[in-house]
Motif scaffolding. Sequence first.
Motif, PDB file in Angstrom:
ATOM      1  N   HIS A  42       5.843   0.041  -3.951  1.00  0.00           N
ATOM      2  CA  HIS A  42       5.869   0.280  -2.621  1.00  0.00           C
ATOM      3  C   HIS A  42       6.477  -0.943  -1.613  1.00  0.00           C
ATOM      4  O   HIS A  42       5.954  -1.256  -0.999  1.00  0.00           O
ATOM      5  CB  HIS A  42       4.431   0.457  -2.286  1.00  0.00           C
ATOM      6  N   THR A  43       7.966  -0.426  -1.747  1.00  0.00           N
ATOM      7  CA  THR A  43       8.623  -1.537  -0.951  1.00  0.00           C
ATOM      8  C   THR A  43       8.649  -1.435   0.380  1.00  0.00           C
ATOM      9  O   THR A  43       8.830  -2.170   1.072  1.00  0.00           O
ATOM     10  CB  THR A  43       9.969  -1.457  -1.452  1.00  0.00           C
ATOM     11  N   GLY A  95       0.701  -1.163  -0.008  1.00  0.00           N
ATOM     12  CA  GLY A  95      -0.022  -0.058  -0.022  1.00  0.00           C
ATOM     13  C   GLY A  95       0.764   1.181   0.021  1.00  0.00           C
ATOM     14  O   GLY A  95       1.800   1.137   0.676  1.00  0.00           O
ATOM     15  N   GLU A  96       0.413   2.181  -0.631  1.00  0.00           N
ATOM     16  CA  GLU A  96       0.978   3.424  -0.762  1.00  0.00           C
ATOM     17  C   GLU A  96       0.975   4.420   0.597  1.00  0.00           C
ATOM     18  O   GLU A  96       2.031   4.782   1.267  1.00  0.00           O
ATOM     19  CB  GLU A  96       0.452   4.457  -1.716  1.00  0.00           C
ATOM     20  N   THR A 115      -5.781  -1.157 -10.052  1.00  0.00           N
ATOM     21  CA  THR A 115      -6.068  -0.187 -11.278  1.00  0.00           C
ATOM     22  C   THR A 115      -5.732   1.226 -10.643  1.00  0.00           C
ATOM     23  O   THR A 115      -5.357   2.139 -11.465  1.00  0.00           O
ATOM     24  CB  THR A 115      -7.172  -0.360 -11.869  1.00  0.00           C
ATOM     25  N   GLU A 116      -5.657   1.580  -9.428  1.00  0.00           N
ATOM     26  CA  GLU A 116      -5.826   2.930  -9.010  1.00  0.00           C
ATOM     27  C   GLU A 116      -4.346   3.204  -8.569  1.00  0.00           C
ATOM     28  O   GLU A 116      -4.107   4.333  -8.288  1.00  0.00           O
ATOM     29  CB  GLU A 116      -6.596   3.126  -7.607  1.00  0.00           C
ATOM     30  N   GLY A 117      -3.286   2.182  -8.431  1.00  0.00           N
ATOM     31  CA  GLY A 117      -1.946   2.526  -7.962  1.00  0.00           C
ATOM     32  C   GLY A 117      -2.089   2.637  -6.552  1.00  0.00           C
ATOM     33  O   GLY A 117      -0.641   2.919  -6.294  1.00  0.00           O
ATOM     34  N   VAL A 118      -2.695   2.332  -5.790  1.00  0.00           N
ATOM     35  CA  VAL A 118      -2.941   2.410  -4.528  1.00  0.00           C
ATOM     36  C   VAL A 118      -2.057   1.153  -3.817  1.00  0.00           C
ATOM     37  O   VAL A 118      -1.152   1.314  -3.233  1.00  0.00           O
ATOM     38  CB  VAL A 118      -4.216   2.144  -3.526  1.00  0.00           C
ATOM     39  N   GLU A 147      -0.779   3.225  11.427  1.00  0.00           N
ATOM     40  CA  GLU A 147      -0.721   3.877  10.096  1.00  0.00           C
ATOM     41  C   GLU A 147       0.416   3.259   9.294  1.00  0.00           C
ATOM     42  O   GLU A 147       1.645   3.079   9.854  1.00  0.00           O
ATOM     43  CB  GLU A 147      -0.671   5.403  10.118  1.00  0.00           C
ATOM     44  N   ILE A 148      -0.059   3.056   7.951  1.00  0.00           N
ATOM     45  CA  ILE A 148       1.411   2.413   7.275  1.00  0.00           C
ATOM     46  C   ILE A 148       2.449   3.224   7.184  1.00  0.00           C
ATOM     47  O   ILE A 148       3.626   2.818   7.105  1.00  0.00           O
ATOM     48  CB  ILE A 148       0.770   2.449   5.688  1.00  0.00           C
TER      49      ILE A 148
END
Length: 188
Positions: free
Chosen positions: A94-95, A31-32, A86-89, A168-169
């Motif tokens: 995103h390593t 995830g971004e 498809t949204e790039g989220v 949170e990420i």
Amino acid sequence: MADRREFFRSFVKPFEKTKEGQPLLVRPPYGESESAFQNKCIVCESKACVASCDEKIIVIAQDGTPELTFEKNGCTFCEACALACTEGVLSLAHTHNAELLNAVFRISTEACVAHHGVICHACKEPCIDDAILFNGMFNPVIDDDRCTGCGFCISRCPTQAIGYMSYEIESIRKEVNDEVERKVSEAI
């Protein structure tokens, strides 16, 4: 001060909240950011990440964003959700959380049968990261340095003694571990 039982019950559901007051969810890997989930996933019509998950652990939360549920399985970090997004989220680029979920897992000593003298290794068996350590035959603990948060242990525990706290990420895992350790010491 809360007693131990209340402390470990708090891990059954995440108790941290987003800035908007919503509970933090355990997000799929790759995830971004939390804001990307909140802004981009809500408008995504395909929800391709859900269909792509062979383990069937990605579900759509009430807010329209993907979250993980560990009731039946865990995350294999197979990359399918990232490839399907498809949204790039979710993206392999995103390593920062490619092999680590935004949750810290804990075993409740109150609910765990192994902590009460029963030989049980149900949580350890599916753990491919060997993150669940035993003191002899009993007293399992989760090694935070090894645990990726895949969640397989939750679905295998016969007494539902394993819970988690999501964060949170963007957060640093060390900060979360320090907070958990502080709460543990307060509860003792």
